[in-house]
Design a protein around this motif. Structure first.
Motif, mmCIF file in Angstrom:
data_model
loop_
_atom_site.group_PDB
_atom_site.id
_atom_site.type_symbol
_atom_site.label_atom_id
_atom_site.label_comp_id
_atom_site.label_asym_id
_atom_site.label_seq_id
_atom_site.Cartn_x
_atom_site.Cartn_y
_atom_site.Cartn_z
ATOM 1 N N ASN A 1 0.910 -0.902 0.121
ATOM 2 C CA ASN A 1 -0.328 0.433 -0.058
ATOM 3 C C ASN A 1 1.222 1.328 0.284
ATOM 4 O OD1 ASN A 1 -2.157 -0.965 0.395
ATOM 5 N ND2 ASN A 1 -2.402 -1.674 2.244
ATOM 6 N N TYR A 2 2.144 1.082 1.015
ATOM 7 C CA TYR A 2 3.273 2.217 0.937
ATOM 8 C C TYR A 2 3.631 3.042 -0.543
ATOM 9 C CZ TYR A 2 6.636 4.847 2.552
ATOM 10 O OH TYR A 2 7.532 6.834 2.592
ATOM 11 N N VAL A 3 3.784 1.918 -0.859
ATOM 12 C CA VAL A 3 4.620 2.095 -2.606
ATOM 13 C C VAL A 3 3.704 2.731 -3.542
ATOM 14 C CG1 VAL A 3 6.626 1.126 -2.289
ATOM 15 C CG2 VAL A 3 5.362 -0.338 -3.387
ATOM 16 N N ALA A 4 2.283 1.598 -3.357
ATOM 17 C CA ALA A 4 0.906 2.501 -4.417
ATOM 18 C C ALA A 4 0.642 3.451 -4.404
ATOM 19 C CB ALA A 4 0.411 1.020 -4.159
ATOM 20 N N SER A 5 0.977 4.195 -3.051
ATOM 21 C CA SER A 5 0.423 5.562 -2.453
ATOM 22 C C SER A 5 1.595 6.494 -2.754
ATOM 23 C CB SER A 5 -0.130 5.617 -1.611
ATOM 24 O OG SER A 5 0.947 5.383 -0.131
ATOM 25 N N GLN A 6 3.015 5.780 -3.309
ATOM 26 C CA GLN A 6 3.624 6.740 -3.084
ATOM 27 C C GLN A 6 4.388 6.466 -4.346
ATOM 28 O OE1 GLN A 6 5.996 9.171 -0.168
ATOM 29 N NE2 GLN A 6 4.741 7.993 1.468
ATOM 30 N N LEU B 1 -0.038 -3.504 -11.706
ATOM 31 C CA LEU B 1 -0.352 -3.083 -13.893
ATOM 32 C C LEU B 1 -1.400 -1.482 -14.411
ATOM 33 C CD1 LEU B 1 1.338 -6.870 -14.934
ATOM 34 C CD2 LEU B 1 2.408 -4.550 -14.809
ATOM 35 N N GLN B 2 -2.759 -2.054 -13.879
ATOM 36 C CA GLN B 2 -3.670 -1.613 -14.000
ATOM 37 C C GLN B 2 -3.516 -0.160 -13.339
ATOM 38 O OE1 GLN B 2 -7.080 -3.418 -11.976
ATOM 39 N NE2 GLN B 2 -6.169 -4.932 -13.047
ATOM 40 N N GLY B 3 -2.384 0.760 -13.277
ATOM 41 C CA GLY B 3 -2.673 1.955 -12.483
ATOM 42 C C GLY B 3 -1.170 2.554 -13.708
ATOM 43 N N THR B 4 -0.746 3.676 -13.550
ATOM 44 C CA THR B 4 0.052 4.731 -13.539
ATOM 45 C C THR B 4 1.833 4.061 -14.005
ATOM 46 O OG1 THR B 4 1.624 5.653 -11.977
ATOM 47 C CG2 THR B 4 -0.141 6.923 -12.399
ATOM 48 N N VAL B 5 2.305 4.463 -15.288
ATOM 49 C CA VAL B 5 3.646 4.155 -15.713
ATOM 50 C C VAL B 5 4.418 3.758 -14.321
ATOM 51 C CG1 VAL B 5 5.403 4.056 -17.191
ATOM 52 C CG2 VAL B 5 3.362 4.949 -17.759
ATOM 53 N N ASP B 6 4.393 4.719 -13.541
ATOM 54 C CA ASP B 6 5.519 4.767 -11.995
ATOM 55 C C ASP B 6 4.329 3.124 -11.705
ATOM 56 O OD1 ASP B 6 7.349 6.149 -12.428
ATOM 57 O OD2 ASP B 6 4.729 8.139 -11.593
ATOM 58 N N TYR C 1 2.788 0.808 -13.058
ATOM 59 C CA TYR C 1 3.816 -0.369 -14.171
ATOM 60 C C TYR C 1 5.562 -1.034 -13.515
ATOM 61 C CZ TYR C 1 1.955 -2.371 -18.166
ATOM 62 O OH TYR C 1 1.706 -2.876 -19.145
ATOM 63 N N ILE C 2 5.887 0.392 -13.120
ATOM 64 C CA ILE C 2 7.233 -0.420 -12.767
ATOM 65 C C ILE C 2 7.611 -0.972 -11.639
ATOM 66 C CG2 ILE C 2 9.712 1.266 -12.011
ATOM 67 C CD1 ILE C 2 9.156 3.351 -14.365
ATOM 68 N N ILE C 3 6.637 -0.105 -10.782
ATOM 69 C CA ILE C 3 6.625 -1.160 -9.346
ATOM 70 C C ILE C 3 6.840 -2.255 -9.310
ATOM 71 C CG2 ILE C 3 6.097 -0.627 -7.018
ATOM 72 C CD1 ILE C 3 5.920 2.110 -7.158
ATOM 73 N N GLY C 4 5.262 -2.902 -10.136
ATOM 74 C CA GLY C 4 4.815 -4.161 -10.541
ATOM 75 C C GLY C 4 5.819 -4.532 -10.897
ATOM 76 N N VAL C 5 6.900 -4.420 -12.235
ATOM 77 C CA VAL C 5 8.033 -5.388 -12.859
ATOM 78 C C VAL C 5 8.731 -5.602 -11.626
ATOM 79 C CG1 VAL C 5 8.864 -5.058 -14.456
ATOM 80 C CG2 VAL C 5 6.738 -4.613 -14.933
ATOM 81 N N MET C 6 9.535 -4.845 -11.056
ATOM 82 C CA MET C 6 10.123 -4.625 -10.228
ATOM 83 C C MET C 6 9.795 -5.792 -8.745
ATOM 84 S SD MET C 6 11.304 -1.172 -9.468
ATOM 85 C CE MET C 6 12.817 -1.076 -8.223
ATOM 86 N N GLN D 1 12.524 8.978 -19.524
ATOM 87 C CA GLN D 1 12.712 8.548 -18.846
ATOM 88 C C GLN D 1 11.937 6.947 -18.057
ATOM 89 O OE1 GLN D 1 16.391 8.445 -17.693
ATOM 90 N NE2 GLN D 1 16.422 9.804 -19.152
ATOM 91 N N ARG D 2 10.826 7.435 -17.701
ATOM 92 C CA ARG D 2 9.744 6.794 -17.301
ATOM 93 C C ARG D 2 9.943 5.635 -17.917
ATOM 94 N NH1 ARG D 2 4.023 8.925 -14.966
ATOM 95 N NH2 ARG D 2 4.623 10.295 -17.333
ATOM 96 N N GLN D 3 10.024 5.324 -19.189
ATOM 97 C CA GLN D 3 9.526 4.641 -20.685
ATOM 98 C C GLN D 3 10.824 4.233 -20.712
ATOM 99 O OE1 GLN D 3 8.226 6.134 -24.698
ATOM 100 N NE2 GLN D 3 6.551 4.129 -24.935
ATOM 101 N N GLN D 4 11.867 4.486 -20.167
ATOM 102 C CA GLN D 4 13.077 3.638 -20.522
ATOM 103 C C GLN D 4 13.275 2.965 -19.078
ATOM 104 O OE1 GLN D 4 16.801 5.286 -21.277
ATOM 105 N NE2 GLN D 4 15.979 7.503 -22.419
ATOM 106 N N SER D 5 12.528 3.845 -18.057
ATOM 107 C CA SER D 5 12.827 2.700 -16.674
ATOM 108 C C SER D 5 12.066 1.337 -16.949
ATOM 109 C CB SER D 5 12.185 3.649 -15.550
ATOM 110 O OG SER D 5 12.337 3.112 -14.805
ATOM 111 N N LEU D 6 10.467 1.225 -17.317
ATOM 112 C CA LEU D 6 9.727 0.636 -18.136
ATOM 113 C C LEU D 6 10.787 -0.674 -19.040
ATOM 114 C CD1 LEU D 6 7.365 -1.403 -17.550
ATOM 115 C CD2 LEU D 6 6.149 0.135 -18.726
ATOM 116 N N ALA D 7 11.541 -0.256 -19.961
ATOM 117 C CA ALA D 7 11.473 -0.970 -20.758
ATOM 118 C C ALA D 7 12.986 -2.067 -19.941
ATOM 119 C CB ALA D 7 11.974 -0.028 -22.103
ATOM 120 N N MET D 8 13.519 -1.477 -19.236
ATOM 121 C CA MET D 8 14.755 -1.815 -18.313
ATOM 122 C C MET D 8 13.947 -3.224 -17.164
ATOM 123 S SD MET D 8 17.652 0.049 -15.857
ATOM 124 C CE MET D 8 18.415 0.954 -17.218
ATOM 125 N N GLN D 9 13.786 -2.602 -16.932
ATOM 126 C CA GLN D 9 12.646 -3.611 -15.481
ATOM 127 C C GLN D 9 12.257 -5.153 -16.038
ATOM 128 O OE1 GLN D 9 13.030 -3.655 -12.011
ATOM 129 N NE2 GLN D 9 14.014 -1.274 -12.304
#
Length: 991
Positions: A86-91, A135-140, A142-147, A204-212
């Motif tokens: 919940n914490y990382v989802a909210s921040q 994965l249903q939220g924002t790009v950020d 999305y990145i956290i879910g993949v991480m 940068q966010r798209q690059q970070s997503l591809a990297m993860q």
């Protein structure tokens, strides 16, 4: 603690430069983790902390808290996991390193609770469902879910050696079977979606997503599927054991196409991750496919290679270049040459790979570590040629000589650039050079005539230029250095190609070519030695020694080689008709180097290693009596050579300056003397027999030195001179003792050194116990004397030598032990060289004595001799001065202490039982800690020691039931041990 205090703690931990403050902060951190308020303090830091470091501290505390040996209640772990999610989802805008640390906590909780059940549910396995919400939220989000998935996959693959390995394997296997395939498929589908959209590389966010996402796929493919914990250093042998139920993913051509497309579409930092994934795809186990499926899969890989080489712009990035080289090497590791030549595009692709390799070799300064993989590819391709059964041309006879030529010319061309610009010389990295030359020697044997023709031409040209420069009136030092650098490379090449005969099918014509090449090196040896003592080039000398060693392995010693064509050409040019003449050349060269290059430590060291190899014998393939007779016949040839006779009769500093002990030589330079005397003594032993006069003559220079030291001790006492002489003598004698493996020869040495000279060594230990440069060689000499190798210490029944030797060892160990303990507390950087190293050698010597079976230790007590008791007490005193952590931290110490303890528990339990309780607790605790050591010497010795102790206890308990007086008397020692165990039951329970 207040929030302000916690944030100060963060600053000291992560930003502080004061070491004392940082250590104090780490101590407070450990206290915080153990305190009941830990969770509330972590929550305070996460919710109200003003810096990212405050959040990182909270994540670190939580990570340590959830991985403790005594786990938190399952409900509490569920609450922590849900809170963090919940914490990382909210921040989602938290600093990346904070998110990474928090995600790791989720991964650890999930792994450790993988099999835990609450209300009939495996409550930690719904992680993929949790990730899909991200994965249903924002790009950020999305990145956290993949991480989260990436960290979980990596954590599941990570072996925690502090926990049972069987449990780790069970968890990893369950994760593999239930979740890993779904995670890989999800990652691939997300990558397809990403590729389908227009890529904005500046985002940068798209690059970070591809990297993860790419890291997630790589973690899936790097998973240890079958629990073999592949050694990462053995990169070229890796096969990815993909599960059979993953076949459908790998059979779809779109899977490989996806990653090739990603490579072409992404910037270098990301495209190298796509190539890393392709490396793993190329390493997929062969048995996953049927033959037609494998051919199709290989065809798709080769098609991708062709596309990359036809558009090589991305390979200018070092990361991409390195991964692509690995990719090429894996192709040949996993597929046979016969399969590769059947691929439709093989002729075009092999030409592209050859051109790529040639270009890579020409740019020698660019990514030098990647060349290994390219040479691996060509080495394995050429080695496979004899086994290809298909009619399709492999074309290696066209391209392999080109690869060899490119390597040779590029290395010769780099020499002037390195010298002119002061760059790092590739020749200085001998490990890499030898590895590459070993690969090149196989490649060079393909169309060997072309290689030899090129090398002869280049060698002659450079040798002529070198001679002109030497005889020129205006000698240009820079030009001479460049020419010598080129000659060093050429000699290495000749040695490599000659040595390649052992690894590749050879013919008489090839042997004749080796003779042609070898002639030139032997002529160069004469030319270089003619300039002595005025000038000498270290790199050329090292190259020559490499060549001589390769020639020795290939053409000296085997009876079949007497008729070899290699000697035909050498006979015409140099008069070298067989291996007898070659041995003379070898020994002349060795004597020349030892005479004139005494100040060049690398050359002396390599020369002595070569001499040592000659004195040992030769690496024959045939073993048994034939092998033994061949060694003897070759050693007999050696001792007839005048140069060998000269060394045996004149091993003094007058003839060999490196044996000198003047201030011009550092104490570390004296180390090579041990190797010299080992080799020399082996040669002496060939015809020594029982000739005591010959042995006395051989020992005469050492006798003179010992007499000089004795006089110095009894007169003015020039400390530095005496010390240097003794260090040299100790190293010399250790080499001699190592080579004397028969009872007769060892007895001669013992009679020579005892009692007069051994007392000098005892005196040196008393005087210079503070100086490890002096004590270490003397203690090592004593440890070597105690070794009953080949039963050499089994003296005659009428001889007291075994007991006399042990008494001297006891005196030395006791003297050293008592003196070294007087030094008091030592700093961390001084404790090993000044104390622990000497203790480890003492333990090693004592272990050799106890296990040597040449001393009856019961005799000492019987006749009131306290030497045995004294040395055991010294062992205990030294042991108690060492902490348990140091005992396991220093490998040499642990490898001498634990085998010694095994000997004591096996044969001297009466001594163990007589020890004070605190000493027994120390010893049993050391066994307990050593059982979990990674080093098998330590762990197996601990197991054996424990077995002996428990067996002793068991036998004592068995005798307790027998109430006869005799049994009660016998078991008094056991009674003490049993009483101790009853008073301290936790010791064995811990074990």
């Amino acid at each position: 603690q207040s929030l302000a205090e916690l944030e100060v703690l963060c600053n000291h931990l992560y930003e502080g430069t004061d070491l004392a403050q940082r250590m104090q902060a780490e101590k407070v951190l450990l206290e915080l983790i153990d305190s009941p308020e830990c969770l509330s303090q972590c929550q305070l830091l996460l919710e109200q902390g003003t810096t990212s470091y405050a959040q990182l501290l909270a994540a670190t505390c939580l990570s340590k808290l959830v991985t403790r040996a005594s786990p938190l209640p399952v409900e509490q772990r569920i609450d922590i996991r849900n809170y963090i999610l919940n914490y990382v989802a909210s921040q989602p805008k938290l600093a990346p390193f904070v998110i990474q640390a928090l995600v790791q906590v989720i991964a650890k909780i999930t792994k450790l609770g993988w099999f835990e059940v609450l209300k009939d549910q495996l409550i930690f396995r719904d992680i993929i469902a949790d990730v899909k919400k991200f994965l249903q939220g924002t790009v950020d989000h999305y990145i956290i879910g993949v991480m989260i998935l990436s960290e979980l996959t990596q954590e599941m693959n990570l072996v925690d050696y502090s926990r049972p390995s069987a449990k780790h394997r069970k968890i990893a296997t369950s994760f593999r079977d239930t979740s890993l395939k779904d995670i890989l498929m999800l990652a691939c589908s997300l990558l397809k979606e990403l590729l389908a959209k227009p890529l904005t590389l500046q985002d940068q966010r798209q690059q970070s997503l591809a990297m993860q996402l790419l890291k997630l796929v790589l973690n899936c493919l790097n998973f240890d599927f079958i629990g073999n914990s592949a050694d990462e250093s053995a990169d070229d042998l890796c096969t990815v054991q993909i599960p059979t139920n993953w076949r459908t993913i790998f059979l779809e051509p779109e899977t490989l196409d996806l990653f090739f497309d990603l490579y072409h579409s992404l910037p270098p930092m990301l495209s190298q991750l796509a190539l890393s994934c392709l490396v793993q795809f190329a390493s997929t186990r062969r048995s996953l496919f049927s033959n037609p499926e494998r051919a199709k899969y290989l065809g798709n890989l080769i098609k991708g290679v062709k596309q990359i080489l036809e558009n090589p712009q991305g390979l200018s990035d070092p990361g991409n270049y390195h991964e692509f080289c690995r990719f090429l090497a894996r192709l040949k590791t996993n597929y046979q040459l016969g399969e590769l030549v059947m691929v439709k595009d093989y002729p075009e692709v092999i030409q592209l790979i050859a051109n790529f390799t040639i270009t890579s070799l020409q740019h020698w300064e660019f990514a030098p570590n990647s060349v290994h993989y390219l040479l691996t590819l060509w080495q394995r391709m050429v080695a496979s040629v004899p086994f290809v059964k298909t009619a399709e041309p492999h074309l290696l006879d066209t391209y392999a000589p080109e690869i060899t030529k490119a390597y040779i010319t590029s290395r010769l061309e780099c020499v002037p650039v390195v010298i002119r610009d002061g760059l790092e010389d590739p020749l200085d990295d001998t490990a890499t050079v030898f590895q590459q030359l070993e690969q090149l020697c196989t490649v060079s044997r393909c169309e060997y005539e072309k290689t030899c023709t090129l090398l002869v031409q280049v060698f002659d040209q450079n040798a002529q230029n070198y001679q002109k420069l030497l005889h020129s009136s205006s000698r240009n030092p820079l030009e001479i250095t460049v020419q010598e650098g080129r000659l060093a490379w050429l000699v290495y090449f000749v040695g490599t190609f000659v040595g390649g005969r052992l690894t590749y099918t050879s013919t008489d014509e090839h042997d004749a070519m080796d003779g042609e090449l070898s002639c030139r090196v032997f002529q160069l040896i004469s030319l270089m030695d003619a300039q002595l003592p005025q000038s000498s080039n270290e790199k050329v000398e090292l190259a020559i020694l490499w060549f001589l060693d390769q020639f020795r392995k290939t053409y000296v010693g085997d009876q079949l080689q007497h008729t070899s064509k290699v000697y035909a050409r050498m006979s015409e040019v140099l008069g070298i008709t067989d291996d007898n003449h070659v041995l003379e050349t070898f020994m002349t060269k060795i004597v020349t180097n030892l005479k004139y290059r005494g100040r060049c430590e690398p050359v002396i060291s390599r020369t002595l290693q070569f001499l040592n190899d000659l004195s040992v014998g030769y690496p024959f393939i045939v073993y048994g009596i034939t092998y033994y007779l061949k060694i003897i016949s070759l050693l007999k040839k050696l001792v007839k050579i005048e140069a060998v006779k000269f060394m045996l009769q004149n091993h003094t500093s007058k003839h060999f300056p490196f044996l000198g002990v003047s201030d011009n030589y550092s104490l570390s330079d004296l180390r090579c003397r041990t190797v010299f005397y080992t080799a020399l003594t082996r040669l002496l032993m060939v015809d020594l027999g029982e000739d005591e006069d010959e042995f006395e003559n051989f020992m005469l220079p050492l006798t003179v030195s010992f007499e000089s030291v004795t006089q110095i001790f009894s007169s003015s006492f020039e400390q530095e001179e005496a010390k240097r002489m003794l260090i040299g003598l100790a190293r010399d004698l250790r080499g001699i003792a190592f080579a004397l493996n028969t009872k007769t020869s060892y007895t001669m040495l013992f009679d020579w050194i005892y009692p007069a000279y051994i007392s000098v060594l005892q005196r040196a230990i008393e005087l210079w116990y503070r100086e490890p440069a002096c004590t270490t060689p003397i203690l090592k000499l004593m440890a070597e004397f105690m070794q009953n190798r080949s039963q050499r210490l089994n003296f005659d029944v009428s001889s007291p030598n075994g007991i006399l030797l042990f008494r001297e060892a006891s005196k030395m160990i006791c003297t050293y032990g008592n003196q070294i303990l007087s030094l008091g507390t030592l700093s961390k950087d001084q404790v090993y060289p000044l104390k622990l190293k000497g203790i480890s050698i003492c333990y090693s010597a004592l272990k050799s004595a106890l296990c040597g079976n040449y001393v009856s230790f019961g005799v000492f007590k019987l006749y009131g001799d306290n030497h045995f008791d004294n040395v055991l007490q010294a062992f205990v005193k030294m042991l108690l001065s060492v902490s348990h952590s140091d005992l396991l931290q220093y490998r040499k110490l642990s490898q001498s202490y634990y085998p010694l303890l095994e000997c004591l528990t096996q044969d001297h339990m009466s001594f163990i039982t007589s020890l004070e309780p605190r000493v027994l607790i120390y010893i049993l605790t050391s066994i307990s800690e050593g059982l979990t050591a990674v080093d098998t010497i330590v762990s197996s010795s601990c197991c054996a020691s424990l077995d002996y102790i428990v067996t002793y206890l068991f036998k004592h308990l068995a005798k307790e039931g027998k109430k006869t007086l005799r049994c009660r008397e016998i078991s008094q020692d056991g009674q003490r041990l049993l009483h101790f165990m009853q008073q301290n039951p936790e010791v064995l329970q811990q074990v």
